[in-house]
Design an enzyme around this catalytic site. Structure first.
Site, PDB file in Angstrom:
ATOM      1  N   ASP A  72       0.852  -1.195   0.000  1.00  0.00           N
ATOM      2  CA  ASP A  72       0.000   0.000   0.000  1.00  0.00           C
ATOM      3  C   ASP A  72       0.889   1.247   0.000  1.00  0.00           C
ATOM      4  O   ASP A  72       1.781   1.391   0.836  1.00  0.00           O
ATOM      5  CB  ASP A  72      -0.894  -0.003   1.236  1.00  0.00           C
ATOM      6  CG  ASP A  72      -2.096   0.910   1.090  1.00  0.00           C
ATOM      7  OD1 ASP A  72      -1.926   2.033   0.582  1.00  0.00           O
ATOM      8  OD2 ASP A  72      -3.199   0.492   1.470  1.00  0.00           O
ATOM      9  N   ARG A 196     -15.874   3.501   2.405  1.00  0.00           N
ATOM     10  CA  ARG A 196     -14.878   2.648   3.053  1.00  0.00           C
ATOM     11  C   ARG A 196     -14.902   2.773   4.570  1.00  0.00           C
ATOM     12  O   ARG A 196     -14.418   1.883   5.275  1.00  0.00           O
ATOM     13  CB  ARG A 196     -13.475   2.980   2.533  1.00  0.00           C
ATOM     14  CG  ARG A 196     -13.041   4.411   2.786  1.00  0.00           C
ATOM     15  CD  ARG A 196     -11.634   4.706   2.300  1.00  0.00           C
ATOM     16  NE  ARG A 196     -10.629   4.067   3.136  1.00  0.00           N
ATOM     17  CZ  ARG A 196      -9.322   4.152   2.926  1.00  0.00           C
ATOM     18  NH1 ARG A 196      -8.868   4.863   1.889  1.00  0.00           N
ATOM     19  NH2 ARG A 196      -8.477   3.558   3.726  1.00  0.00           N
ATOM     20  N   GLU A 343      -1.454  -8.046   1.677  1.00  0.00           N
ATOM     21  CA  GLU A 343      -1.137  -6.622   1.647  1.00  0.00           C
ATOM     22  C   GLU A 343      -0.199  -6.232   2.783  1.00  0.00           C
ATOM     23  O   GLU A 343      -0.474  -6.510   3.953  1.00  0.00           O
ATOM     24  CB  GLU A 343      -2.415  -5.785   1.770  1.00  0.00           C
ATOM     25  CG  GLU A 343      -2.149  -4.280   1.707  1.00  0.00           C
ATOM     26  CD  GLU A 343      -3.258  -3.438   2.299  1.00  0.00           C
ATOM     27  OE1 GLU A 343      -3.312  -2.238   1.949  1.00  0.00           O
ATOM     28  OE2 GLU A 343      -4.054  -3.957   3.104  1.00  0.00           O
ATOM     29  N   LYS A 349       0.424   3.613   5.722  1.00  0.00           N
ATOM     30  CA  LYS A 349       0.026   4.227   7.000  1.00  0.00           C
ATOM     31  C   LYS A 349       1.173   5.063   7.566  1.00  0.00           C
ATOM     32  O   LYS A 349       0.962   6.160   8.084  1.00  0.00           O
ATOM     33  CB  LYS A 349      -0.370   3.159   8.012  1.00  0.00           C
ATOM     34  CG  LYS A 349      -1.435   2.176   7.541  1.00  0.00           C
ATOM     35  CD  LYS A 349      -2.769   2.819   7.322  1.00  0.00           C
ATOM     36  CE  LYS A 349      -3.816   1.767   6.992  1.00  0.00           C
ATOM     37  NZ  LYS A 349      -5.082   2.350   6.533  1.00  0.00           N
ATOM     38  N   HIS A 352       1.786   8.292   5.604  1.00  0.00           N
ATOM     39  CA  HIS A 352       0.856   9.347   6.019  1.00  0.00           C
ATOM     40  C   HIS A 352       1.362  10.062   7.272  1.00  0.00           C
ATOM     41  O   HIS A 352       1.103  11.250   7.459  1.00  0.00           O
ATOM     42  CB  HIS A 352      -0.530   8.758   6.284  1.00  0.00           C
ATOM     43  CG  HIS A 352      -1.350   8.553   5.055  1.00  0.00           C
ATOM     44  ND1 HIS A 352      -1.757   9.592   4.249  1.00  0.00           N
ATOM     45  CD2 HIS A 352      -1.854   7.425   4.490  1.00  0.00           C
ATOM     46  CE1 HIS A 352      -2.474   9.119   3.238  1.00  0.00           C
ATOM     47  NE2 HIS A 352      -2.549   7.802   3.353  1.00  0.00           N
ATOM     48  N   ASP A 390      -1.046   0.242  -4.688  1.00  0.00           N
ATOM     49  CA  ASP A 390      -2.377   0.726  -5.054  1.00  0.00           C
ATOM     50  C   ASP A 390      -2.340   2.168  -5.550  1.00  0.00           C
ATOM     51  O   ASP A 390      -3.150   2.572  -6.367  1.00  0.00           O
ATOM     52  CB  ASP A 390      -3.363   0.571  -3.894  1.00  0.00           C
ATOM     53  CG  ASP A 390      -2.818   1.124  -2.582  1.00  0.00           C
ATOM     54  OD1 ASP A 390      -1.669   1.590  -2.559  1.00  0.00           O
ATOM     55  OD2 ASP A 390      -3.546   1.062  -1.578  1.00  0.00           O
ATOM     56  N   HIS A 391      -1.378   2.943  -5.060  1.00  0.00           N
ATOM     57  CA  HIS A 391      -1.245   4.337  -5.476  1.00  0.00           C
ATOM     58  C   HIS A 391       0.137   4.831  -5.052  1.00  0.00           C
ATOM     59  O   HIS A 391       0.824   4.189  -4.246  1.00  0.00           O
ATOM     60  CB  HIS A 391      -2.325   5.208  -4.826  1.00  0.00           C
ATOM     61  CG  HIS A 391      -2.381   5.055  -3.334  1.00  0.00           C
ATOM     62  ND1 HIS A 391      -1.425   5.571  -2.492  1.00  0.00           N
ATOM     63  CD2 HIS A 391      -3.264   4.404  -2.530  1.00  0.00           C
ATOM     64  CE1 HIS A 391      -1.712   5.272  -1.243  1.00  0.00           C
ATOM     65  NE2 HIS A 391      -2.831   4.549  -1.234  1.00  0.00           N
TER      66      HIS A 391
END
Length: 571
Positions: A72, A196, A343, A349, A352, A390-391
């Site tokens: 992720d 979500r 994943e 996380k 961020h 994913d991005h």
């Protein structure tokens, strides 16, 4: 409730002649060509053309097993930062960087609107991006495997996922993560909801039509168990202790209605041997699981320094992703095949949080997870392994502490300082819209090369219609085929150590046939037969009780094929 038991497709007696007679009719089309890791470039390697090496790994056949590993927020910048730290600028991740086919993948999504032509969202969150490969269709931010609509609180059309399609085909399926299992990326594999955030029954403020009391499918936690995913593992216990609209908690509902068995820690995971007694729900943390390294959070003044290195975190009894993956593969392995999504969620996380050490540690753990998948693929070459994100995210390697809003500096494996910057926010960090890496190994892996979109990955995960490789007028070598059957389904530990286990093998198209006795990832004994197979006896004194595998691999000019059988050792 379905029976969770691996089928023994062939039953034989101890009479070897009868076993070989039965096997003679079983050898059919061979499986995928074996894949070999491509080493990092060396001075000698720069002078040699690799075309033949890569061409030998192109396999157009449909995979039997599919393992999708997601980092992720894992883009090329984050991969590079983690590689520099762990292996140095000239180093390579031993598994992630060894995948033979690599491409770039776009990750854009849509924005809510009147439709049918929705505006483009150039930067997306994990819900629409994970939905992209899960369903083959674009959707809007926060939307989980459901189509776009006029607003977040207005449901869209449910889109069937890869995992659900494989369930319909009779394959076993797994969904594991280091985040809450109800988080966006794992949710997209086997749930459908308009927002979500609606992870548990108490979190349904934005998803009123989806409540079970209103005739909907329920929260993400409820949907994951209602879909009877064979193996669910990650964090998120707090979502499963919430009460459902009917009264019991989601956890009670999962155990009583669907027969799920709860795993709490690494010891529970290690003690699990099969799905015979029902599906598995591993909830190893109240929320997200603990990252592999302690935090080093970037600041405006610059955190860390030229001598600072990352420190392993205290994770208690939580299993790591590679251990969860190894166990899940062992549980899902069966003649019909399986699909697994795994994943490494804490890369994103911690990005961020502008935590460079946290993100590096979980990318390192992702590489170890890829190694587990490739080790399985070595014995099961009809397995497709795909690794991607994913991005993209905003971690950037920069020239020094003044080159970003928030920076942190660590000492890499080279012994030199590396500074990373986070500049999408004054505090913390956010996604970006850059393309990301996608890499693969195994049957149909070549489809990830070039520039693809996440929705295109959906078709490769399901297996495309096989194509015919071009030739130079020479006949294509026959792909090997192999079958293996043990002479008994049970054997005592004493007999296995002294008399040995009799095994019958039949093969075609092979120049070499190897038979191994395997427990977990360990090879206990090895034997060889002639190119058409034969009978061998395998011995070991290292197993007291439990299941062992007999793995037969046939190798020839047309590639490799592997088949296996299982035997239970009794005390």
């Amino acid at each position: 409730m379905p029976t969770y038991r691996k089928d023994r497709t062939v039953l034989v007696t101890k009479r070897t002649a009868a076993a070989m007679g039965a096997l003679a009719g079983l050898v059919a089309i061979g499986t995928a060509a074996a894949t070999a890791a491509i080493p990092a470039p060396t001075d000698e390697g720069f002078t040699q053309d690799r075309s033949a090496e890569l061409a030998a790994q192109v396999d157009p056949s449909k995979p039997r097993n599919v393992i999708l590993i997601i980092g992720d927020g894992m883009d090329d910048s984050m991969i590079t930062a983690a590689r520099n730290y762990e292996h140095g600028a000239g180093g390579r991740f031993p598994a992630l960087d060894a995948l033979p086919f690599t491409g770039a993948m776009t990750t854009y999504g849509l924005r809510a609107g009147a439709g049918p032509d929705y505006p483009v969202a150039y930067v997306s969150d994990s819900a629409p991006t994970a939905s992209g490969w899960s369903t083959g269709k674009k959707t809007i931010d926060s939307r989980v495997s459901q189509g776009p609509s006029t607003a977040l609180t207005v449901p869209g059309e449910d889109y069937e996922t890869v995992l659900e399609k494989y369930q319909e085909q009779g394959k076993l399926v797994g969904n594991i993560t280091t985040s809450e299992i109800t988080d966006a990326t794992p949710a997209a594999a086997a749930a459908h909801i308009n927002a979500r955030a609606c992870q548990g029954p108490a979190n349904m403020a934005d998803c009123a039509p989806a409540r079970k009391a209103n005739g909907g499918k329920g929260s993400i936690a409820e949907q994951l168990v209602d879909n009877e995913v064979d193996v669910l593992m990650g964090g998120g216990m707090s979502r499963y202790t919430q009460a459902t609209d009917a009264g019991p908690t989601v956890l009670d509902y999962a155990e009583d209605t669907h027969g799920y068995r709860l795993l709490d820690d690494s010891a529970d995971l290690a003690g699990l041997t099969s799905l015979d007694d029902g599906p598995v729900l591993g909830l190893f943390a109240s929320g997200n699981m603990t990252p592999m390294y302690q935090p080093l959070v970037a600041t405006a003044a610059g955190a860390g320094g030229p001598e600072v290195t990352c420190t392993p975190a205290g994770r208690g009894s939580q299993p790591d992703l590679s251990a969860m993956t190894e166990k899940t593969i062992d549980l899902l392995d069966n003649p019909q095949g399986f699909f697994l999504q795994a994943e490494s969620a804490m890369i994103d996380k911690q990005e961020h949080s502008s935590d460079i050490c946290g993100a590096i540690g979980d990318l390192k753990e992702l590489d170890e997870t890829v190694a587990v998948a490739l080790e399985y693929q070595e014995d099961h070459p009809d397995t497709l392994v795909i690794v991607t994100g994913d991005h993209a995210h905003s971690t950037q390697i920069v020239g020094g502490p003044t080159d970003g809003k928030q920076t942190a500096t660590v000492k890499t494996a080279d012994g030199d300082p590396m500074t990373v910057a986070y500049s999408t926010s004054d505090v913390g960090s956010d996604h970006t819209g850059a393309q990301i890496r996608v890499a693969a190994s195994g049957p149909q892996a070549a489809n990830v090369t070039g520039v693809i979109d996440q929705t295109d990955l959906f078709r490769t995960l399901l297996g495309r219609t096989p194509s015919t490789l071009p030739g130079a007028g020479e006949p294509t070598p026959q792909k090997p085929a192999v079958s293996v059957v043990a002479g008994t389904s049970r054997i005592s530990a004493k007999a296995l150590a002294t008399k040995g286990l009799r095994v019958a093998v039949a093969a075609s198209g092979a120049t070499r046939v190897t038979v191994r006795l395997v427990r977990g990832s360990r090879t206990l004994d090895t034997a060889k037969t002639g190119p058409r197979g034969g009978t061998v006896s395998l011995r070991t004194a290292k197993v007291r009780r439990g299941a062992v595998k007999i793995v037969a691999t046939a190798t020839g000019p047309g590639g490799s094929a592997t088949r296996s059988d299982s035997v239970r050792v009794t005390g």
